[in-house]
Write a protein that holds these residues in place. Structure first.
Motif, PDB file in Angstrom:
ATOM      1  N   PHE A  12       0.835  -1.210   0.000  1.00  0.00           N
ATOM      2  CA  PHE A  12       0.000   0.000   0.000  1.00  0.00           C
ATOM      3  C   PHE A  12       0.868   1.258   0.000  1.00  0.00           C
ATOM      4  CE2 PHE A  12      -2.438   3.285   2.322  1.00  0.00           C
ATOM      5  CZ  PHE A  12      -3.459   3.459   1.393  1.00  0.00           C
ATOM      6  N   VAL A  13       1.901   1.278   0.831  1.00  0.00           N
ATOM      7  CA  VAL A  13       2.805   2.436   0.878  1.00  0.00           C
ATOM      8  C   VAL A  13       3.492   2.612  -0.472  1.00  0.00           C
ATOM      9  CG1 VAL A  13       4.920   3.353   1.902  1.00  0.00           C
ATOM     10  CG2 VAL A  13       3.171   2.326   3.357  1.00  0.00           C
ATOM     11  N   ALA A  14       3.905   1.499  -1.085  1.00  0.00           N
ATOM     12  CA  ALA A  14       4.535   1.578  -2.406  1.00  0.00           C
ATOM     13  C   ALA A  14       3.571   2.153  -3.436  1.00  0.00           C
ATOM     14  CB  ALA A  14       5.020   0.192  -2.837  1.00  0.00           C
ATOM     15  N   LEU A  41       1.209   4.365  -2.852  1.00  0.00           N
ATOM     16  CA  LEU A  41       1.139   5.811  -2.626  1.00  0.00           C
ATOM     17  C   LEU A  41       2.350   6.512  -3.237  1.00  0.00           C
ATOM     18  CD1 LEU A  41      -0.095   5.922   1.095  1.00  0.00           C
ATOM     19  CD2 LEU A  41      -1.448   6.309  -0.980  1.00  0.00           C
ATOM     20  N   LEU A  42       3.517   5.919  -3.053  1.00  0.00           N
ATOM     21  CA  LEU A  42       4.737   6.529  -3.596  1.00  0.00           C
ATOM     22  C   LEU A  42       4.727   6.523  -5.123  1.00  0.00           C
ATOM     23  CD1 LEU A  42       7.408   5.020  -1.171  1.00  0.00           C
ATOM     24  CD2 LEU A  42       6.497   7.344  -1.181  1.00  0.00           C
ATOM     25  N   LEU A  43       4.279   5.399  -5.697  1.00  0.00           N
ATOM     26  CA  LEU A  43       4.210   5.320  -7.156  1.00  0.00           C
ATOM     27  C   LEU A  43       3.192   6.323  -7.700  1.00  0.00           C
ATOM     28  CD1 LEU A  43       4.347   1.451  -7.650  1.00  0.00           C
ATOM     29  CD2 LEU A  43       6.107   3.100  -8.297  1.00  0.00           C
ATOM     30  N   GLY A  44       2.062   6.464  -6.976  1.00  0.00           N
ATOM     31  CA  GLY A  44       1.045   7.422  -7.398  1.00  0.00           C
ATOM     32  C   GLY A  44       1.535   8.847  -7.331  1.00  0.00           C
ATOM     33  N   TRP A  45       2.435   9.118  -6.391  1.00  0.00           N
ATOM     34  CA  TRP A  45       3.004  10.463  -6.280  1.00  0.00           C
ATOM     35  C   TRP A  45       3.875  10.762  -7.499  1.00  0.00           C
ATOM     36  CZ3 TRP A  45       8.192  12.092  -5.334  1.00  0.00           C
ATOM     37  CH2 TRP A  45       8.327  13.446  -5.057  1.00  0.00           C
ATOM     38  N   LEU A  46       4.551   9.714  -8.030  1.00  0.00           N
ATOM     39  CA  LEU A  46       5.388   9.895  -9.211  1.00  0.00           C
ATOM     40  C   LEU A  46       4.550  10.016 -10.483  1.00  0.00           C
ATOM     41  CD1 LEU A  46       8.180   7.282  -8.413  1.00  0.00           C
ATOM     42  CD2 LEU A  46       8.366   9.774  -8.269  1.00  0.00           C
ATOM     43  N   TRP A  47       3.520   9.161 -10.574  1.00  0.00           N
ATOM     44  CA  TRP A  47       2.652   9.160 -11.758  1.00  0.00           C
ATOM     45  C   TRP A  47       1.339   8.504 -11.376  1.00  0.00           C
ATOM     46  CZ3 TRP A  47       2.419   5.384 -16.341  1.00  0.00           C
ATOM     47  CH2 TRP A  47       1.676   5.954 -17.394  1.00  0.00           C
ATOM     48  N   ALA A  48       0.243   9.254 -11.462  1.00  0.00           N
ATOM     49  CA  ALA A  48      -1.052   8.817 -10.937  1.00  0.00           C
ATOM     50  C   ALA A  48      -1.472   7.411 -11.366  1.00  0.00           C
ATOM     51  CB  ALA A  48      -2.121   9.841 -11.314  1.00  0.00           C
ATOM     52  N   PRO A  49      -1.335   7.027 -12.648  1.00  0.00           N
ATOM     53  CA  PRO A  49      -1.779   5.675 -13.047  1.00  0.00           C
ATOM     54  C   PRO A  49      -1.058   4.550 -12.297  1.00  0.00           C
ATOM     55  CG  PRO A  49      -1.539   7.064 -14.981  1.00  0.00           C
ATOM     56  CD  PRO A  49      -0.956   7.831 -13.832  1.00  0.00           C
ATOM     57  N   PHE A  55      -0.457   4.444  -9.242  1.00  0.00           N
ATOM     58  CA  PHE A  55      -1.148   4.184  -7.976  1.00  0.00           C
ATOM     59  C   PHE A  55      -2.140   3.040  -8.126  1.00  0.00           C
ATOM     60  CE2 PHE A  55      -5.044   4.865  -5.493  1.00  0.00           C
ATOM     61  CZ  PHE A  55      -4.540   4.726  -4.200  1.00  0.00           C
ATOM     62  N   TRP A  56      -2.889   3.054  -9.227  1.00  0.00           N
ATOM     63  CA  TRP A  56      -3.908   2.018  -9.425  1.00  0.00           C
ATOM     64  C   TRP A  56      -3.266   0.665  -9.695  1.00  0.00           C
ATOM     65  CZ3 TRP A  56      -8.111   3.522  -7.415  1.00  0.00           C
ATOM     66  CH2 TRP A  56      -8.456   4.877  -7.449  1.00  0.00           C
ATOM     67  N   LEU A  57      -2.135   0.670 -10.378  1.00  0.00           N
ATOM     68  CA  LEU A  57      -1.404  -0.583 -10.559  1.00  0.00           C
ATOM     69  C   LEU A  57      -0.952  -1.126  -9.206  1.00  0.00           C
ATOM     70  CD1 LEU A  57      -0.014  -2.736 -12.279  1.00  0.00           C
ATOM     71  CD2 LEU A  57       1.949  -1.182 -12.493  1.00  0.00           C
ATOM     72  N   GLY A  58      -0.447  -0.235  -8.370  1.00  0.00           N
ATOM     73  CA  GLY A  58      -0.023  -0.639  -7.035  1.00  0.00           C
ATOM     74  C   GLY A  58      -1.175  -1.156  -6.198  1.00  0.00           C
ATOM     75  N   MET A  59      -2.364  -0.550  -6.356  1.00  0.00           N
ATOM     76  CA  MET A  59      -3.518  -0.998  -5.584  1.00  0.00           C
ATOM     77  C   MET A  59      -3.978  -2.381  -6.024  1.00  0.00           C
ATOM     78  SD  MET A  59      -4.126   0.996  -3.161  1.00  0.00           S
ATOM     79  CE  MET A  59      -5.684   0.229  -2.684  1.00  0.00           C
ATOM     80  N   VAL A  60      -3.863  -2.662  -7.324  1.00  0.00           N
ATOM     81  CA  VAL A  60      -4.192  -4.016  -7.809  1.00  0.00           C
ATOM     82  C   VAL A  60      -3.272  -5.036  -7.135  1.00  0.00           C
ATOM     83  CG1 VAL A  60      -4.141  -5.535  -9.823  1.00  0.00           C
ATOM     84  CG2 VAL A  60      -5.157  -3.271 -10.002  1.00  0.00           C
TER      85      VAL A  60
END
Length: 232
Positions: free
Chosen positions: A26-28, A30-38, A40-45
């Motif tokens: 989950f933390v990863a 958030l960090l990925l979403g901060w770099l590039w919004a899409p 974040f959704w990949l990380g959430m999957v």
């Protein structure tokens, strides 16, 4: 079905071993979403998959000392006579071996196949070959438990695979395990081998789906034969 049963069946409990990994995913995200919004959704999957991986559903276990219950969820990948790994010190005579392969979507909680006392636990470093290969039994990294059961020594071997790089066993030598009791898990796909003493006959065939804590793998009956099967 009551509301409480519906909630329990919908929201499967998560084993505590998974909390740190779920938080990390989950933390990863958030960090990925901060770099590039899409991202974040990949990380959430991936986070949702991690939650799914560490699920720990309830199981209804048959309590009969003449039955061997599956230690793992997955596909029965091998049933037959095989010489156990040398470190188990079970001799050189072939024993009935039943293997269950877990993929990355299987429940990975491992359960005791029989009732008995753990006499020995041993970890052996090794390779990380495809766990479906027969040679993985003797070449891959593995953790073995010897159980002193009603009908003799039963060996349970947790085997790491291509993806699985961490075998967890929270039980210890001297513990008394009930049939179906949780004793460990393997992160993220692998296999469990069960070696049985004379007198047991297989009750599953290669290709069947096994459910840890529920599926009967073998029965103690010297006169029994392995079952014939039909694919339909």
């Amino acid at each position: 079905m009551s509301l409480s049963d519906t909630i329990r069946n919908t929201f499967v409990p998560i084993h505590q071993e998974g909390y740190l990994f779920i938080a990390g995913f989950f933390v990863a995200s958030l960090l990925l979403g901060w770099l590039w919004a899409p991202l974040f959704w990949l990380g959430m999957v991936l986070t949702i998959w991690c939650v799914y991986f560490y699920r720990d559903p309830r199981r209804i276990t048959p309590l009969d000392d003449n039955l061997v219950i599956s230690s793992a969820d997955g596909k029965v990948s091998s049933v037959g006579m095989s010489i156990p790994p040398a470190e188990l010190d079970l001799g050189t005579d072939p024993m009935l071996r039943i293997c269950v392969f877990m993929n990355v979507f299987s429940v990975h909680i491992n359960r005791a196949p029989v009732r008995g006392k753990i006499t020995t636990i041993m970890h052996r470093p090794g390779k990380f070959l495809n766990a479906e290969l027969d040679k993985a039994s003797t070449e891959n990294e593995r953790n073995s438990l010897l159980l002193d059961s009603t009908h003799g020594t039963v060996a349970v071997v947790q085997i790491a695979g291509l993806v699985a790089r961490r075998i967890v066993c929270w039980s210890k030598a001297g513990d008394d395990l009930s049939t179906g009791e949780r004793f460990g898990l393997i992160r993220f796909g692998s296999r469990v081998d069960i070696y049985l003493p004379k007198g047991f006959a297989a009750r599953v065939a290669v290709g069947q789906t096994a459910v840890a804590g529920e599926t009967v793998l073998a029965v103690y009956d010297e006169a029994a034969n392995a079952p014939t099967v039909r694919i339909s």
